[in-house]
Design a protein around this motif. Structure first.
Motif, PDB file in Angstrom:
ATOM      1  N   GLY A 190       0.665  -1.163   0.125  1.00 52.09           N
ATOM      2  CA  GLY A 190       0.077  -0.047  -0.031  1.00 52.09           C
ATOM      3  C   GLY A 190       0.850   1.182   0.090  1.00 52.09           C
ATOM      4  N   ARG A 191       2.276   1.104  -0.187  1.00 44.68           N
ATOM      5  CA  ARG A 191       2.927   2.078  -0.165  1.00 44.68           C
ATOM      6  C   ARG A 191       2.557   3.091  -1.544  1.00 44.68           C
ATOM      7  NH1 ARG A 191       7.666   4.783   1.397  1.00 44.68           N
ATOM      8  NH2 ARG A 191       7.708   3.005   3.137  1.00 44.68           N
ATOM      9  N   LEU A 192       2.441   4.444  -1.102  1.00 42.77           N
ATOM     10  CA  LEU A 192       2.194   5.489  -2.335  1.00 42.77           C
ATOM     11  C   LEU A 192       3.418   6.100  -2.677  1.00 42.77           C
ATOM     12  CD1 LEU A 192       0.247   7.398  -3.960  1.00 42.77           C
ATOM     13  CD2 LEU A 192       0.084   8.675  -1.988  1.00 42.77           C
ATOM     14  N   PHE A 193       3.841   6.456  -4.030  1.00 41.13           N
ATOM     15  CA  PHE A 193       4.952   6.922  -4.645  1.00 41.13           C
ATOM     16  C   PHE A 193       4.673   8.623  -4.904  1.00 41.13           C
ATOM     17  CE2 PHE A 193       6.014   2.794  -4.674  1.00 41.13           C
ATOM     18  CZ  PHE A 193       7.175   2.790  -4.091  1.00 41.13           C
ATOM     19  N   ASP A 194       5.339   9.382  -4.631  1.00 40.36           N
ATOM     20  CA  ASP A 194       5.149  10.865  -4.860  1.00 40.36           C
ATOM     21  C   ASP A 194       5.293  11.171  -6.607  1.00 40.36           C
ATOM     22  OD1 ASP A 194       4.557  13.729  -4.078  1.00 40.36           O
ATOM     23  OD2 ASP A 194       6.143  13.870  -5.464  1.00 40.36           O
ATOM     24  N   MET A 195       4.150  11.312  -7.204  1.00 45.24           N
ATOM     25  CA  MET A 195       4.229  11.319  -8.566  1.00 45.24           C
ATOM     26  C   MET A 195       4.974  12.520  -9.079  1.00 45.24           C
ATOM     27  SD  MET A 195       1.140  11.366 -11.412  1.00 45.24           S
ATOM     28  CE  MET A 195       0.678   9.443 -10.997  1.00 45.24           C
ATOM     29  N   ASP A 196       4.963  13.737  -8.390  1.00 47.91           N
ATOM     30  CA  ASP A 196       5.382  15.053  -8.920  1.00 47.91           C
ATOM     31  C   ASP A 196       6.936  14.620  -8.725  1.00 47.91           C
ATOM     32  OD1 ASP A 196       3.137  15.574  -9.357  1.00 47.91           O
ATOM     33  OD2 ASP A 196       2.949  17.427  -7.965  1.00 47.91           O
ATOM     34  N   SER A 197       7.394  14.352  -7.757  1.00 43.81           N
ATOM     35  CA  SER A 197       8.813  14.591  -7.504  1.00 43.81           C
ATOM     36  C   SER A 197       9.561  13.356  -8.285  1.00 43.81           C
ATOM     37  CB  SER A 197       9.305  14.503  -6.048  1.00 43.81           C
ATOM     38  OG  SER A 197       8.596  13.366  -5.494  1.00 43.81           O
ATOM     39  N   THR A 198       9.213  12.059  -8.168  1.00 45.34           N
ATOM     40  CA  THR A 198       9.502  11.065  -9.022  1.00 45.34           C
ATOM     41  C   THR A 198       9.673  11.090 -10.146  1.00 45.34           C
ATOM     42  OG1 THR A 198       8.627   9.592  -7.135  1.00 45.34           O
ATOM     43  CG2 THR A 198       9.318   8.659  -9.113  1.00 45.34           C
ATOM     44  N   THR A 199       8.567  11.833 -10.934  1.00 42.97           N
ATOM     45  CA  THR A 199       8.382  11.985 -12.330  1.00 42.97           C
ATOM     46  C   THR A 199       9.785  13.256 -12.698  1.00 42.97           C
ATOM     47  OG1 THR A 199       6.163  11.644 -12.658  1.00 42.97           O
ATOM     48  CG2 THR A 199       7.251  13.266 -14.290  1.00 42.97           C
ATOM     49  N   SER A 200      10.128  14.109 -11.749  1.00 41.83           N
ATOM     50  CA  SER A 200      10.823  15.058 -12.082  1.00 41.83           C
ATOM     51  C   SER A 200      12.272  14.521 -12.005  1.00 41.83           C
ATOM     52  CB  SER A 200      10.725  16.219 -11.020  1.00 41.83           C
ATOM     53  OG  SER A 200       9.855  17.155 -11.148  1.00 41.83           O
ATOM     54  N   ALA A 201      12.504  13.479 -11.221  1.00 45.73           N
ATOM     55  CA  ALA A 201      13.860  12.891 -11.114  1.00 45.73           C
ATOM     56  C   ALA A 201      14.026  12.028 -12.090  1.00 45.73           C
ATOM     57  CB  ALA A 201      14.020  12.143  -9.678  1.00 45.73           C
ATOM     58  N   ILE A 202      13.010  11.265 -12.780  1.00 45.36           N
ATOM     59  CA  ILE A 202      13.326  10.634 -14.030  1.00 45.36           C
ATOM     60  C   ILE A 202      13.640  11.623 -15.062  1.00 45.36           C
ATOM     61  CG2 ILE A 202      11.972   8.923 -15.630  1.00 45.36           C
ATOM     62  CD1 ILE A 202      10.506   8.067 -12.978  1.00 45.36           C
ATOM     63  N   HIS A 203      12.869  12.436 -15.290  1.00 41.05           N
ATOM     64  CA  HIS A 203      13.205  13.352 -16.427  1.00 41.05           C
ATOM     65  C   HIS A 203      14.464  14.042 -16.504  1.00 41.05           C
ATOM     66  CE1 HIS A 203       8.607  14.063 -17.504  1.00 41.05           C
ATOM     67  NE2 HIS A 203       9.087  13.014 -17.739  1.00 41.05           N
ATOM     68  N   ALA A 204      14.790  14.294 -14.936  1.00 43.65           N
ATOM     69  CA  ALA A 204      16.113  14.974 -14.939  1.00 43.65           C
ATOM     70  C   ALA A 204      17.138  13.800 -15.442  1.00 43.65           C
ATOM     71  CB  ALA A 204      16.411  15.121 -13.456  1.00 43.65           C
ATOM     72  N   GLY A 205      17.011  12.701 -15.247  1.00 42.20           N
ATOM     73  CA  GLY A 205      17.946  11.638 -15.741  1.00 42.20           C
ATOM     74  C   GLY A 205      17.682  11.452 -17.143  1.00 42.20           C
TER      75      GLY A 205
END
Length: 427
Positions: A190-205
């Motif tokens: 049931g762990r929820l991942f933060d969509m905004d910050s995670t998406t930003s980290a992926i795009h930065a990579g």
């Protein structure tokens, strides 16, 4: 806790009073549930919506039986994928013309991942790694592994732990990564991942991201477009209550829609399908994500579940969901403390979906004993008992009763009966 009234000092009558004042209580009448049943498995299969049988009968008897082939036009069958897609887009923050309801989640993942990798191959040909969570739903991992094997030429899938995702991929976001596929809510914990910050980290990579929303769509507020996500997939039969095996959905950002190359180039995704051209030409925009002829009966029934959300305040759903899970966690900690039970769902609201998962060495047998009492959750390996807390038809009294039943089963070792050790094909 979100609401100071909801603490372990309350009793069952207090839960009943809170339920009586619940602003979402009238939505329970939208669902048909068996009497004397507490249904805590809506995160796996939502219950039947009111009118589902009548809607299926209408499609079969009137639209199919009388309208026959004319119903592709007269009953709006041909446009159903996009019609339902607009309703899903409103639930997941996708924007107009961004979503279609079609196929299965696994098939939509194959389509989205294939298209994303082709885009990356054109822009960054040395990127051939797909990252996904080690605890992603297995079907997602299998589809990605199959796609990488099919592509060959150095493509591979690498699994990452949830902690690595939460930290923003400090060790795994290398110049080789083309695509990251993430489940928004971990199906086991049931762990929820933060969509905004995670998406930003992926795009930065330098990578693209596909979000799997199966365990979050209809359970919490989502803003796909606002997060900057690239693509998303999800099902309609869990929190969206579309029925067993109801069609899935695929969302693609406006920036990528017409760059999407359909790997399953069926006639429904053609620009002019009824010209019957021998050459494939993709439709503009969202229709190019369709493949073959759609399952109209299941789509028509699924629409009823989606329509409920046109009248739902998702912020109220999220607030109640967190209150229910707060209560569940507090009661488990206070009333089951004498037993080897561990809560694996995060306490932090920002990291919690709409379920509570606990572990016990005899998890399967305990869940079997609980179901025998009319309280239906489900079991996932290893040792995980999952309890989906769906605010539209679950109340605080049912949370109280569930934990009390668990206490009885553990205290009396009811789970140790032989019938609770027998596993069916589906667990």
């Amino acid at each position: 806790m979100t609401n100071p009234e909801l603490s372990t000092t309350l009793d069952r009558p207090a839960c009943e009073r809170i339920d009586a004042e619940d602003p979402l209580r009238d939505f329970r009448d939208e669902f048909i549930l068996p009497p004397d049943t507490i249904y805590l498995d809506g995160n796996s299969l939502g219950p039947r919506t009111k009118g589902a049988a009548e809607r299926a009968q209408e499609v079969i008897e009137d639209e199919w039986g009388t309208g026959l082939i004319r119903s592709w036009n007269s009953a709006g069958w041909f446009d159903l994928p996009a019609t339902l897609g607009e309703k899903v887009a409103g639930i997941v923050g996708g924007g107009a013309g961004s979503t279609v309801v079609t196929d299965t989640t696994s098939i939509n993942l194959f389509k989205a991942a294939s298209a994303a990798l082709k885009m990356q191959a054109a822009d960054s040909p040395d990127r051939r790694v797909i990252l996904t969570q080690r605890e992603n739903f297995p079907s997602d991992i299998y589809m990605l592994q199959g796609l990488a094997k099919q592509l060959g030429n150095g493509y591979e899938v690498r699994l990452v732990d949830d902690a690595e995702v939460t930290a923003g991929f400090p060790n795994t976001m290398t110049a080789e990564v083309a695509l990251v596929v993430l489940t928004h809510v971990n199906y086991r914990t049931g762990r929820l991942f933060d969509m905004d910050s995670t998406t930003s980290a992926i795009h930065a990579g330098g990578a693209l991201v596909i979000w799997d929303l199966c365990h979050s769509a209809g359970a919490l507020e989502i803003d796909l477009a606002g997060s900057g996500a690239d693509m998303a997939i999800g099902c309609t039969y869990k929190f969206l209550n579309g029925g067993p095996g109801s069609p899935a959905f695929i969302w693609v950002s406006e920036a990528l829609q017409n760059r999407f190359t359909q790997p399953l180039s069926g006639w429904w995704g053609h620009a002019k399908p009824f010209e019957m051209s021998p050459d494939y030409a993709p439709a503009e925009g969202i229709r190019r994500y369709l493949t073959g002829t759609q399952g109209i009966i299941s789509m028509s029934v699924a629409e009823l579940g989606l329509d409920i959300f046109n009248r739902v305040d998702m912020s109220a759903v999220r607030t109640k969901s967190l209150q229910l899970s707060d209560l569940f966690i507090d009661l488990v900690e206070s009333r089951l403390a004498d037993h080897p039970v561990e809560i694996v769902t995060p306490r932090e609201h920002s990291h919690r979906g709409s379920q509570v998962s606990i572990t016990h060495p005899e998890g399967f047998a305990i869940m079997s004993a609980l179901i025998e009492r009319g309280i239906i959750g489900d079991y996932r390996e290893p040792e995980v008992l999952r309890f989906g807390l769906t605010p539209l038809y679950i109340g605080f009294t049912e949370v109280w009763d569930t934990v009390e039943a668990l206490r009885d089963i553990l205290d009396d070792r009811t789970w140790d009966a032989p019938q609770h050790k027998v596993r069916g094909a589906v667990t």
